[in-house]
Structure formats: structure tokens, C-alpha cells
Design a protein around this motif. Structure first.
Motif, PDB file in Angstrom:
ATOM      1  N   LYS A  78      -3.642 -12.431  11.988  1.00  0.00           N
ATOM      2  CA  LYS A  78      -4.316 -13.521  12.571  1.00  0.00           C
ATOM      3  C   LYS A  78      -3.394 -14.947  12.504  1.00  0.00           C
ATOM      4  O   LYS A  78      -3.525 -15.488  13.733  1.00  0.00           O
ATOM      5  CB  LYS A  78      -5.698 -13.846  11.783  1.00  0.00           C
ATOM      6  N   LEU A  79      -2.718 -15.153  11.738  1.00  0.00           N
ATOM      7  CA  LEU A  79      -1.960 -16.224  11.555  1.00  0.00           C
ATOM      8  C   LEU A  79      -0.659 -16.386  12.360  1.00  0.00           C
ATOM      9  O   LEU A  79       0.156 -17.218  12.400  1.00  0.00           O
ATOM     10  CB  LEU A  79      -1.638 -16.762  10.251  1.00  0.00           C
ATOM     11  N   GLN A  80      -0.493 -15.063  13.019  1.00  0.00           N
ATOM     12  CA  GLN A  80       0.615 -14.884  14.014  1.00  0.00           C
ATOM     13  C   GLN A  80       2.049 -14.961  13.086  1.00  0.00           C
ATOM     14  O   GLN A  80       2.828 -15.407  13.942  1.00  0.00           O
ATOM     15  CB  GLN A  80       0.590 -15.542  15.221  1.00  0.00           C
ATOM     16  N   ILE A  81       2.100 -14.530  11.924  1.00  0.00           N
ATOM     17  CA  ILE A  81       3.302 -14.450  11.271  1.00  0.00           C
ATOM     18  C   ILE A  81       3.999 -13.057  11.103  1.00  0.00           C
ATOM     19  O   ILE A  81       2.892 -12.156  11.214  1.00  0.00           O
ATOM     20  CB  ILE A  81       3.209 -14.942   9.743  1.00  0.00           C
ATOM     21  N   THR A  82       4.912 -12.752  10.888  1.00  0.00           N
ATOM     22  CA  THR A  82       5.481 -11.601  10.760  1.00  0.00           C
ATOM     23  C   THR A  82       4.798 -10.499   9.573  1.00  0.00           C
ATOM     24  O   THR A  82       4.431 -11.105   8.599  1.00  0.00           O
ATOM     25  CB  THR A  82       7.072 -11.422  10.636  1.00  0.00           C
ATOM     26  N   THR A  83       4.407  -9.443  10.059  1.00  0.00           N
ATOM     27  CA  THR A  83       4.076  -8.333   9.027  1.00  0.00           C
ATOM     28  C   THR A  83       4.786  -7.448   8.458  1.00  0.00           C
ATOM     29  O   THR A  83       4.442  -6.538   8.015  1.00  0.00           O
ATOM     30  CB  THR A  83       2.653  -7.764   9.826  1.00  0.00           C
ATOM     31  N   LYS A  84       6.035  -7.587   8.645  1.00  0.00           N
ATOM     32  CA  LYS A  84       7.074  -6.646   8.135  1.00  0.00           C
ATOM     33  C   LYS A  84       6.717  -6.318   6.422  1.00  0.00           C
ATOM     34  O   LYS A  84       6.821  -5.355   6.435  1.00  0.00           O
ATOM     35  CB  LYS A  84       8.529  -7.516   8.352  1.00  0.00           C
ATOM     36  N   TRP A  85       6.856  -7.548   5.960  1.00  0.00           N
ATOM     37  CA  TRP A  85       6.961  -7.375   4.297  1.00  0.00           C
ATOM     38  C   TRP A  85       5.427  -6.632   3.951  1.00  0.00           C
ATOM     39  O   TRP A  85       5.434  -5.976   3.099  1.00  0.00           O
ATOM     40  CB  TRP A  85       7.077  -8.348   3.638  1.00  0.00           C
ATOM     41  N   ILE A  86       4.419  -7.225   4.507  1.00  0.00           N
ATOM     42  CA  ILE A  86       3.008  -6.690   3.852  1.00  0.00           C
ATOM     43  C   ILE A  86       2.865  -5.075   4.616  1.00  0.00           C
ATOM     44  O   ILE A  86       2.186  -4.559   3.964  1.00  0.00           O
ATOM     45  CB  ILE A  86       1.782  -7.508   4.489  1.00  0.00           C
ATOM     46  N   THR A  87       3.559  -4.799   5.783  1.00  0.00           N
ATOM     47  CA  THR A  87       3.566  -3.492   6.145  1.00  0.00           C
ATOM     48  C   THR A  87       4.307  -2.517   5.081  1.00  0.00           C
ATOM     49  O   THR A  87       3.888  -1.448   4.602  1.00  0.00           O
ATOM     50  CB  THR A  87       4.097  -3.038   7.402  1.00  0.00           C
ATOM     51  N   ILE A  88       5.419  -2.999   4.604  1.00  0.00           N
ATOM     52  CA  ILE A  88       6.371  -2.401   3.488  1.00  0.00           C
ATOM     53  C   ILE A  88       5.476  -2.358   2.304  1.00  0.00           C
ATOM     54  O   ILE A  88       5.101  -1.111   1.604  1.00  0.00           O
ATOM     55  CB  ILE A  88       7.715  -3.074   3.372  1.00  0.00           C
ATOM     56  N   ILE A  89       4.743  -3.328   1.777  1.00  0.00           N
ATOM     57  CA  ILE A  89       4.055  -3.219   0.637  1.00  0.00           C
ATOM     58  C   ILE A  89       2.526  -2.257   0.900  1.00  0.00           C
ATOM     59  O   ILE A  89       2.379  -1.462  -0.125  1.00  0.00           O
ATOM     60  CB  ILE A  89       3.263  -4.560   0.492  1.00  0.00           C
ATOM     61  N   LEU A  90       2.210  -2.375   1.925  1.00  0.00           N
ATOM     62  CA  LEU A  90       1.085  -1.231   2.331  1.00  0.00           C
ATOM     63  C   LEU A  90       1.441   0.146   2.256  1.00  0.00           C
ATOM     64  O   LEU A  90       0.868   0.948   1.537  1.00  0.00           O
ATOM     65  CB  LEU A  90       0.432  -1.481   3.548  1.00  0.00           C
TER      66      LEU A  90
END
Length: 136
Positions: A78-90
Motif C-alpha cells: 500500500k505504501l508502494q515500497i519494495t516487498t522483497k524482504w517481507i516476501t522472504i520473511i513470509l
């Protein structure tokens, strides 16, 4: 309401929750060590035959961790920041849950315990790195 600062606070909260989960997991491990001494190494199926409350809290808390980190994913999007790290975390959380479930349902397969701990540390480290990399 949604801001980078809000996201950073939620990431910090998720790190704190992960530390609590790791500490509860250590208590579960202590319980298993006691049962290994009592039942013997060859009777793996008995190690969690009568689990303590810590086990149930640890198991259920993993669902809360998954949901809270999924929420972080959607906020980051929603904040339009990269989701690379949270994807790795998930992905790591998903693997962690599978490793934990395999210990319970398949009587502690080879390397499942150290893998479970290693992934927990990787999750926390990834959360910390993500926290540091999100810029205000």
C-alpha cells in the motif's frame, strides 16, 4: 494514517513478537530434552506425547506471526515500497511452520530441530535487516 514510520513501528513489533516466539520455543525444547532423558532417544514418538501448555502456545502463536507479517506485506504494498524482504520473511515463516509441524507429526525427522532454529534466526535477521533498510 499509513506511513513509513508506522510501518517501521510494526516491523519492530513483529521482531519483538518473533523474539517471544523463540523464547517460548526454547521452553518447548527444554521440555523435549527432559522427555528424551526419560523416554530415550529411540522413542521419538513419545517426546511430545503429553505436551505442556508452552507447546500449544508456541504452535498457535506461529499462526499469529504469519498473519501479522502478511499484514506487513500488504501495508508495504500500500505504501508502494519494495516487498522483497517481507516476501522472504513470509517464505521463511511458511517453511518454519512446515518444519515445526514435521517435528510433531513425523516424530522429529533428521535435522528438523536445528533447521527449525536456524530458520527462526533467519526470520529475525531478515526482519531486522528490513527494519534498517526501510527509510523514513
Amino acid at each position: 494514517m499509513l506511513s513509513i514510520n508506522f510501518l517501521k513501528r510494526l516491523i519492530a513489533l513483529s521482531m519483538f513478537i518473533m523474539l517471544i516466539q523463540i523464547l517460548i520455543g526454547l521452553k518447548v525444547r527444554e521440555f523435549i530434552d527432559i522427555n528424551i532423558d526419560f523416554y530415550g532417544f529411540e522413542n521419538k514418538s513419545l517426546w511430545l506425547s503429553n505436551p505442556e501448555l508452552n507447546f500449544f502456545i508456541h504452535r498457535s502463536f506461529s499462526i499469529f506471526i504469519l498473519i501479522s507479517n502478511a499484514l506487513l506485506f500488504f501495508i508495504a504494498k500500500k505504501l508502494q515500497i519494495t516487498t522483497k524482504w517481507i516476501t522472504i520473511i513470509l517464505v521463511l515463516i511458511f517453511i518454519e511452520i512446515i518444519a515445526g509441524a514435521s517435528m510433531y507429526y513425523f516424530s522429529f525427522p533428521l535435522l528438523s530441530q536445528p533447521l527449525h532454529l536456524l530458520i527462526a534466526i533467519l526470520i529475525f535477521g531478515s526482519q531486522f535487516f528490513w527494519f534498517l533498510s526501510v527509510e523514513d
